[in-house]
Design a protein around this motif. Structure first.
Motif, PDB file in Angstrom:
ATOM      1  N   GLU A  32       6.879 -10.749   3.731  1.00  0.00           N
ATOM      2  CA  GLU A  32       6.367  -9.787   2.695  1.00  0.00           C
ATOM      3  C   GLU A  32       7.138  -8.373   3.107  1.00  0.00           C
ATOM      4  OE1 GLU A  32       2.181  -7.774   1.571  1.00  0.00           O
ATOM      5  OE2 GLU A  32       2.084  -9.786   2.699  1.00  0.00           O
ATOM      6  N   ARG A  33       7.161  -8.079   4.366  1.00  0.00           N
ATOM      7  CA  ARG A  33       7.759  -6.849   4.898  1.00  0.00           C
ATOM      8  C   ARG A  33       9.243  -6.748   4.399  1.00  0.00           C
ATOM      9  NH1 ARG A  33       6.671  -3.287   9.481  1.00  0.00           N
ATOM     10  NH2 ARG A  33       5.496  -5.307  10.249  1.00  0.00           N
ATOM     11  N   ARG A  35      10.636  -8.204   1.917  1.00  0.00           N
ATOM     12  CA  ARG A  35      10.591  -7.847   0.210  1.00  0.00           C
ATOM     13  C   ARG A  35      10.320  -6.354   0.008  1.00  0.00           C
ATOM     14  NH1 ARG A  35       8.128 -13.036   0.504  1.00  0.00           N
ATOM     15  NH2 ARG A  35       5.815 -11.825   0.301  1.00  0.00           N
ATOM     16  N   GLU A  36       9.402  -5.722   0.703  1.00  0.00           N
ATOM     17  CA  GLU A  36       9.158  -4.484   0.771  1.00  0.00           C
ATOM     18  C   GLU A  36      10.229  -3.557   1.098  1.00  0.00           C
ATOM     19  OE1 GLU A  36       5.867  -3.144   2.975  1.00  0.00           O
ATOM     20  OE2 GLU A  36       4.631  -4.627   1.973  1.00  0.00           O
ATOM     21  N   LYS A  39      12.796  -3.796  -1.884  1.00  0.00           N
ATOM     22  CA  LYS A  39      12.222  -2.974  -2.943  1.00  0.00           C
ATOM     23  C   LYS A  39      12.444  -1.351  -2.725  1.00  0.00           C
ATOM     24  CE  LYS A  39      10.142  -1.849  -6.698  1.00  0.00           C
ATOM     25  NZ  LYS A  39       9.986  -0.420  -6.711  1.00  0.00           N
ATOM     26  N   LEU A 210       9.485   1.328   7.487  1.00  0.00           N
ATOM     27  CA  LEU A 210       9.025  -0.013   7.676  1.00  0.00           C
ATOM     28  C   LEU A 210       9.357  -0.922   8.710  1.00  0.00           C
ATOM     29  CD1 LEU A 210       9.541  -1.304   3.752  1.00  0.00           C
ATOM     30  CD2 LEU A 210       7.228  -0.541   5.216  1.00  0.00           C
TER      31      LEU A 210
END
Length: 220
Positions: A32-33, A35-36, A39, A210
């Motif tokens: 999930e990180r 994918r962030e 993006k 991130l």
């Protein structure tokens, strides 16, 4: 000859709860990180394009994590993803094993350490540089063909091939301490060309916010 820039983008964080050194293994997807991160890089490139950057060519390693990292940028810039086998992860004897010291020091692996400067446990640094530089050169020429002077290309690849390419471009020795690589997840190692030669190397971390808490599997 026209100026051009080729950005070497490392993929985002991978979902890897077992801590496997996944190398070229298929079906290791972004977390999930991750994918962030992907993006955020797409937003970074879109913002640069809105300010006049001429980003015209997008290339990715065939591995899942690289393709998934490239996808948001493809959508943001309306660019197709061209798959390039030459920018794939380095071969590694330890692929598929848990990335921990106790595994690596087992006697059955000792022969793999006979020449750490090559390194003997995987694809040589020079072989990585040779294939990466050939792919970079093709991307540089394609960017100029599509966008002319000042055009930019993005190549989504992996930490070791990217870092070895940077060392070569900067005229430094290829063997190094893996713990000291400056090539974080979704970082950009940008090769700026002038008259067909690397004029300078720039490094940036558009998704640095991130990085705290992100996975640090060695060789990933």
């Amino acid at each position: 000859m026209p100026q051009a820039t080729v950005h070497l983008l490392r993929h985002g964080e991978v979902y890897n709860p077992d801590g496997i050194l996944y190398g070229r293994l298929p079906e290791f997807h972004l977390s999930e990180r991750g994918r962030e991160m992907a993006k955020m890089l797409a937003d970074h490139f879109a913002a640069r394009a809105a300010q006049g950057a001429n980003i015209v060519h997008l290339v990715s390693s065939p591995l899942t994590r690289a393709q998934e990292t490239a996808l948001p940028t493809s959508q943001a810039l309306d660019l197709p993803i061209h798959t390039e086998p030459r920018i794939i992860e380095a071969e590694n004897h330890f692929e598929g094993l848990k990335a921990n010291f106790s595994e690596f020091i087992k006697p059955k692996h000792w022969i793999e350490y006979r020449n750490p400067l090559r390194p003997s446990w995987g694809e040589s640094y020079q072989d990585q540089v040779t294939r990466m530089r050939a792919a970079v050169e093709d991307a540089r020429l394609k960017a100029i063909e599509l966008g002319g002077d000042g055009a930019e290309a993005i190549l989504v690849s992996h930490q070791l091939p990217i870092y070895a390419t940077r060392l070569s471009a900067e005229g430094r020795r290829l063997w190094h301490d893996p713990r000291k690589r400056e090539c974080t997840l979704t970082s950009l190692t940008s090769l700026v060309f002038n008259d067909g030669k690397v004029a300078r190397v720039e490094y940036s971390e558009p998704a640095a916010v991130l990085l705290p808490g992100a996975a640090k599997t060695p060789g990933a």
